[in-house]
Design a protein around this motif. Structure first.
Motif, PDB file in Angstrom:
ATOM      1  N   GLY A   1      -7.393  -4.519   3.334  1.00 38.20           N
ATOM      2  CA  GLY A   1      -5.990  -4.345   3.660  1.00 38.20           C
ATOM      3  C   GLY A   1      -5.380  -3.144   2.974  1.00 38.20           C
ATOM      4  N   SER A   2      -4.306  -2.617   3.535  1.00 38.82           N
ATOM      5  CA  SER A   2      -3.777  -1.320   3.104  1.00 38.82           C
ATOM      6  C   SER A   2      -3.429  -1.266   1.621  1.00 38.82           C
ATOM      7  CB  SER A   2      -2.544  -0.962   3.937  1.00 38.82           C
ATOM      8  OG  SER A   2      -2.195   0.385   3.756  1.00 38.82           O
ATOM      9  N   ALA A   3      -2.870  -2.336   1.057  1.00 40.30           N
ATOM     10  CA  ALA A   3      -2.512  -2.304  -0.362  1.00 40.30           C
ATOM     11  C   ALA A   3      -3.743  -2.209  -1.255  1.00 40.30           C
ATOM     12  CB  ALA A   3      -1.709  -3.550  -0.740  1.00 40.30           C
TER      13      ALA A   3
ATOM     14  N   PRO B   1       3.052  -1.594   1.688  1.00 35.62           N
ATOM     15  CA  PRO B   1       1.899  -1.429   2.584  1.00 35.62           C
ATOM     16  C   PRO B   1       1.821  -2.574   3.582  1.00 35.62           C
ATOM     17  CG  PRO B   1       1.255  -1.259   0.262  1.00 35.62           C
ATOM     18  CD  PRO B   1       2.631  -1.822   0.293  1.00 35.62           C
ATOM     19  N   CYS B   2       1.102  -2.351   4.664  1.00 36.93           N
ATOM     20  CA  CYS B   2       0.895  -3.402   5.656  1.00 36.93           C
ATOM     21  C   CYS B   2      -0.288  -4.271   5.241  1.00 36.93           C
ATOM     22  CB  CYS B   2       0.662  -2.802   7.037  1.00 36.93           C
ATOM     23  SG  CYS B   2      -0.846  -1.823   7.204  1.00 36.93           S
TER      24      CYS B   2
ATOM     25  N   ASN C   1      -5.875   4.742   1.601  1.00 34.39           N
ATOM     26  CA  ASN C   1      -4.505   4.760   2.120  1.00 34.39           C
ATOM     27  C   ASN C   1      -3.487   5.113   1.035  1.00 34.39           C
ATOM     28  OD1 ASN C   1      -5.670   3.965   4.492  1.00 34.39           O
ATOM     29  ND2 ASN C   1      -4.501   2.078   4.714  1.00 34.39           N
ATOM     30  N   ILE C   2      -3.536   4.415  -0.085  1.00 34.76           N
ATOM     31  CA  ILE C   2      -2.522   4.616  -1.121  1.00 34.76           C
ATOM     32  C   ILE C   2      -2.638   5.995  -1.757  1.00 34.76           C
ATOM     33  CG2 ILE C   2      -1.595   3.724  -3.278  1.00 34.76           C
ATOM     34  CD1 ILE C   2      -1.173   1.955  -0.734  1.00 34.76           C
ATOM     35  N   SER C   3      -3.844   6.525  -1.838  1.00 36.73           N
ATOM     36  CA  SER C   3      -4.006   7.853  -2.431  1.00 36.73           C
ATOM     37  C   SER C   3      -3.309   8.933  -1.610  1.00 36.73           C
ATOM     38  CB  SER C   3      -5.497   8.193  -2.572  1.00 36.73           C
ATOM     39  OG  SER C   3      -6.114   8.412  -1.308  1.00 36.73           O
TER      40      SER C   3
ATOM     41  N   PHE D   1       3.208   0.653   5.438  1.00 39.27           N
ATOM     42  CA  PHE D   1       2.259   1.754   5.305  1.00 39.27           C
ATOM     43  C   PHE D   1       0.828   1.188   5.341  1.00 39.27           C
ATOM     44  CE2 PHE D   1      -0.237   4.742   2.734  1.00 39.27           C
ATOM     45  CZ  PHE D   1       0.186   5.956   3.239  1.00 39.27           C
ATOM     46  N   VAL D   2      -0.081   1.764   6.129  1.00 38.46           N
ATOM     47  CA  VAL D   2       0.125   2.738   7.181  1.00 38.46           C
ATOM     48  C   VAL D   2      -0.600   2.218   8.416  1.00 38.46           C
ATOM     49  CG1 VAL D   2      -1.895   4.061   6.417  1.00 38.46           C
ATOM     50  CG2 VAL D   2      -0.250   5.173   7.867  1.00 38.46           C
TER      51      VAL D   2
END
Length: 514
Positions: free
Chosen positions: A77-79, A58-59, A84-86, A5-6
């Motif tokens: 980054g995605s993490a 996550p990616c 992204n995480i929200s 993700f993502v």
């Protein structure tokens, strides 16, 4: 656990975000929301007892839309990305998030200017419960102290407990505490279950796509009389395995070593005994020696670009294997063809989509003018050599064991039939299809590009936007294409899958925090 993700797969220039050169997930087509579909429409709405994915990874990459440079949040980054995480949390999903490996001190895209405890604290505050490949209690304590200093102890302990709760929730759901032991007899029965083995074999058969079948070379019971089939020997040079260790040079049949004479009578090259094998130890059969062969089978891999996954550092593999990354420049084209390729044509971007790196420094990641090559160009040479020695009427069947799409223009014209599948399909499954024991039914899950110009002109984030390769029989290697004994497959699956691709989730609203 659903991953990654993502936007994984939309890496700039087709590079890999396991390395520094591929750290940007780019969306020149403005298609970020399409990459949410597998998670919001898929993982949150499973047709199973669990109903939802239990965890997400996550990616590594940094999401970036050149049409709206700050629209996808902070360049991390995605993490680490709250944006992204929200999106996941705002749907009400309460699962566990585990980072990809080495994110704290190896592949910290967008966070290189932060100390490791600061990275850890940022992940904790972003509802990340586990840190793949890391076990650093001392760092965790330092991170917690930073959180206490920034937000107070009540808030810090609440965040810590929530992240711990999500880990324990996953463990409880699979009964790791209630029943931590396994029964040997039950495990043995499951492992040796004949129904499960048959299911696996059937899945392998269905994963094979027949791309070409000129003159119905592959037909029902086509090899029931066990004809003579030429399978050449293949030399593989010594190498290091992915996780270290030396792999000695070998000479072996390129296909079906464990199936010899089960589906056909095998004819192969002469090999001299040698303690240090080399190509010179193979004496190829002549056209005269192959005169009574009805078929030849050659198995190859898709072109393996020399720089795939090794550009720039540190990468996941350089961290794991303890090796140094290749010296710069890191910006190399990634080729999907066997012959060497130079990116010096007008269709190659001369400037990268984002002219700066994540820390705000100028950085042009264009590959214009750079060259690359396939490490397995010899696969193509083997096919062409076999073709040159076959007697008239002997049909050449190509088996492609792939891990990514490829350009077929160099190899397709020389073969009569092509069976293709992604890694994991057994050689026996290929043999069942080739021999006519099982009818091929697989469909392409990707478009196969016409050539490298098509590869470069495609936008990284847009599905099905390239001109597919068209073979000598006039068939287009497009998404959802495949052949069976009767010709091009046209069934309920193709009617379903050929619908226009989704560009945004249908079952969940996309809501992201700034």
């Amino acid at each position: 656990m659903l991953k990654h993700f993502v936007g994984e797969g939309s890496n700039e220039g087709g590079r890999d975000d396991h390395s520094d050169s591929g750290k940007w997930n780019v969306f020149p087509g403005g298609n970020f929301d399409a990459h949410l579909v597998p998670f919001l429409d898929g993982g949150l709405h499973l047709d199973s007892k669990t109903e939802q994915m239990a965890a997400v990874m996550p990616c590594y990459g940094i999401a970036y839309d050149p049409n709206d440079p700050d629209g996808l949040g902070e360049h991390v980054g995605s993490a680490y990305s709250k944006h992204n995480i929200s999106i996941l949390r705002n749907t009400g999903w309460d699962g566990m998030i585990c980072t990809d490996w080495m994110i704290l001190d190896g592949i910290q895209h967008g966070m290189k200017d932060k100390a490791v405890p600061e990275r850890y604290a940022k992940l904790m505050n972003n509802t990340i419960s586990q840190h793949g490949g890391s076990f650093q209690p001392d760092v965790a304590k330092e991170a917690y102290d930073l959180m206490v200093k920034a937000d107070g102890e009540d808030k810090a302990i609440e965040t810590l407990r929530e992240n711990a709760r999500r880990i324990f929730k996953v463990m409880l759901n699979v009964q790791l505490f209630e029943q931590p032991y396994s029964d040997r007899s039950e495990a043995k029965a499951i492992l040796e279950n004949k129904d499960a083995a048959a299911f696996g074999a059937d899945a392998s058969d269905k994963a094979i796509v027949m791309l070409k079948n000129s003159g119905n070379v592959i037909a029902k019971d086509g090899m029931k009389d066990k004809p003579k089939v030429y399978i050449p020997q293949k030399f593989t040079a010594a190498s290091k395995s992915r996780f270290g260790g030396d792999q000695p040079a070998t000479i072996a049949p390129c296909f079906g070593a464990k199936l010899e004479n089960e589906y056909w009578e095998t004819v192969t090259d002469h090999v001299a005994e040698s303690a240090d094998p080399s190509e010179a130890d193979i004496t190829r059969l002549t056209a005269e020696e192959l005169a009574d062969c009805k078929y030849a089978i050659v198995k190859v891999n898709n072109p393996k670009d020399a720089y795939q996954g090794v550009q720039g550092g540190p990468s996941f593999m350089t961290v794991v294997m303890g090796t140094e990354p290749e010296p710069g420049p890191y910006w190399k084209p990634l080729s999907l063809q066997y012959r060497p390729f130079t990116a010096d044509q007008d269709y190659v971007r001369k400037e990268s989509l984002n002219p700066v790196d994540e820390l705000g420094e100028l950085q042009n990641r264009s590959v214009f003018g750079a060259s690359t090559y396939a490490t397995n160009e010899s696969d193509l040479d083997l096919v062409l050599d076999v073709k040159s020695r076959l007697p008239e009427g002997c049909k050449l069947i190509l088996v492609v064991d792939a891990d990514r799409p490829m350009c077929f223009h160099e190899i397709e014209p020389s073969v009569d039939s092509i069976v293709f599948a992604f890694k994991g399909v057994s050689e026996e499954a290929y043999a069942r299809v080739i021999s006519g024991t099982v009818e091929p039914s697989g469909l392409l899950s990707f478009q196969m590009p016409k050539d490298m110009q098509t590869v470069f002109e495609q936008e990284e984030d847009v599905p099905r936007d390239m001109d597919p390769y068209v073979d000598a029989d006039g068939n287009s290697y497009d998404f959802c294409f495949g052949l069976n004994w009767s010709g091009v497959i046209d069934d309920e699956r193709t009617k379903t899958y050929k619908a226009a691709p989704l560009t945004k989730p249908e079952k969940e609203e996309v809501k992201a925090d700034a």
